[in-house]
Scaffold this motif. Structure first.
Motif: not given
Length: 414
Positions: A50-54, A376-385
């Motif tokens: 998820g972090s790489y995809l972000i 938060l919506t498009y960067g932080v939260l998806p990367s730690i989902q």
């Protein structure tokens, strides 16, 4: 007969607009909801995918930057929205097609194994989503206003359809520890010279099920959706059957019957940058969807002012033509017209208001808040989902990602 043909044309246009709208977020949203299955299948990044995809998707923001730069450098009577849509849809469809074959190709980089091919193709697929906000709306605004809601329906389906497909696909079940081998281990304590017998078991991690269909089939589905969206856009642009579905500025393109609104090559791909033959300024293609009612009000006001001008001119020509009184009346009429037009810049209390709003502290607060929410919506939260959801199992991870995508169009509709 004419009525039935018009109804058929409206229905087909609405269907094509919905299909075209599904390409807005289907590529990027489709990748996000597939991550739980890819993690279970052993993608090298694991829960870090998820972090790489972000990082890959945020790098795709260079697409809108390039588009805005080219639009600023281009002549004023050229619009780059249409060729940009052709280019981005073609790139997205090609990337989704290549993803069918290269999603599980891994490479060594910095001493570790990484899914380089998957991330590169994800970057090109994200270009479609990032540039759609700047290019799709100008094209939809060139159609009749009744098709705007159909476009938003297609945009909502771009997140809902992949989520339901992934829910049907599943993640292949939960991992279980299974006893692979049991044996007796006999050891002798060197200090006490005592023999110790222990029953030992070797455990293996096994998955108790398989996904309904593999990721290759899912990426084929994404490719088909993007191909249908590209085809719908080409049909709307190139088929004369849908010519009447455009606004007046677009309906009479390449027609000599309407002076001052003659455009070149209504259906030509070579001249898809809209250009006028005469030296007048072109009607801007880029218009916001929330200004339709304001434009209608301005058109009515202008029509009223124009009719008043014609009545005053007719009266002056019949009664006082060729006299000084005619000149005075004409000057008074011009003052009346100017005063009628200035009504647009006055509020209900009669106080004049500026035509352009100035930047204030309120604007700075709103932009700062929007920046934080978007981060938060498009960067932080998806990367730690992956870390927050996968601890409860792959099925919970799947439900969290899919329902997060489904909630986006529901939230915008509310």
């Amino acid at each position: 007969m004419f009525c039935s043909k018009s109804v058929l044309c409206d229905a087909l246009t609405a269907l094509l607009v919905v299909t075209f709208g599904t390409s807005t977020w289907v590529s990027l949203g489709g990748l996000w909801v597939e991550l739980p299955l890819l993690t279970n299948l052993g993608i090298p990044e694991g829960y870090r995918i998820g972090s790489y995809l972000i990082i890959a998707t945020q790098a795709a923001a260079i697409g809108p930057l390039i588009f805005v730069t080219c639009q600023c450098l281009a002549p004023k009577n050229y619009h780059l929205e249409i060729p940009t849509i052709y280019a981005t849809l073609a790139v997205g469809a090609t990337a989704s097609f290549l993803l069918i074959f290269f999603w599980d190709y891994f490479s060594f980089w910095s001493g570790d194994e990484h899914s380089i091919a998957f991330l590169i193709l994800a970057f090109f697929m994200a270009l479609v989503d990032s540039t759609s906000n700047l290019t799709f709306m100008p094209f939809i605004s060139s159609l009749k206003s009744k098709y705007l809601n159909w476009y938003f329906i297609g945009e909502g389906l771009s997140s809902v359809i992949p989520s339901f497909v992934v829910l049907i696909q599943g993640t292949g079940g939960e991992d279980e520890c299974v006893a692979n081998h049991t044996f007796i281990n006999i050891t002798v304590d060197p200090n006490t010279n005592v023999t110790i017998c222990q029953n030992c078991t070797v455990w293996a991690i096994e998955r108790n099920g398989d996904a309904l269909f593999p990721p290759q089939s899912y990426f084929i589905f994404i490719f088909v959706v993007l191909t249908l969206s590209t085809t719908s856009f080409c049909l709307l642009r190139r088929i004369p059957f849908f010519r009447d579905q455009y606004d007046e500025a677009e309906q009479y393109e390449n027609s000599d019957e309407t002076p001052g609104n003659v455009y070149e090559s209504w259906c030509s791909c070579c001249n898809c940058c809209t250009r006028r033959r005469d030296n007048d300024e072109i009607t801007p293609l880029l218009s916001s969807y929330n200004t339709f009612e304001e434009n209608k009000t301005q058109d009515k006001r202008k029509a009223t002012v124009h009719s008043n001008c014609e009545d005053n001119l007719k009266f002056n020509e019949e009664t006082c033509m060729g006299t000084e009184k005619d000149q005075n009346d004409n000057s008074k009429m011009a003052n009346i017209v100017a005063s009628d037009i200035s009504i647009e810049k006055e509020d209900v209390k009669g106080n004049s208001r500026p035509s352009k709003s100035s930047f204030s502290a309120g604007h700075a607060f709103l932009f700062t808040t929007l920046t934080l929410i978007s981060a938060l919506t498009y960067g932080v939260l998806p990367s730690i989902q992956g870390y927050s959801s996968a601890a409860y199992g792959s099925n919970i991870y799947l439900l969290a990602t899919t329902f997060a995508e489904i909630s986006v169009p529901i939230g915008f509709s509310l």
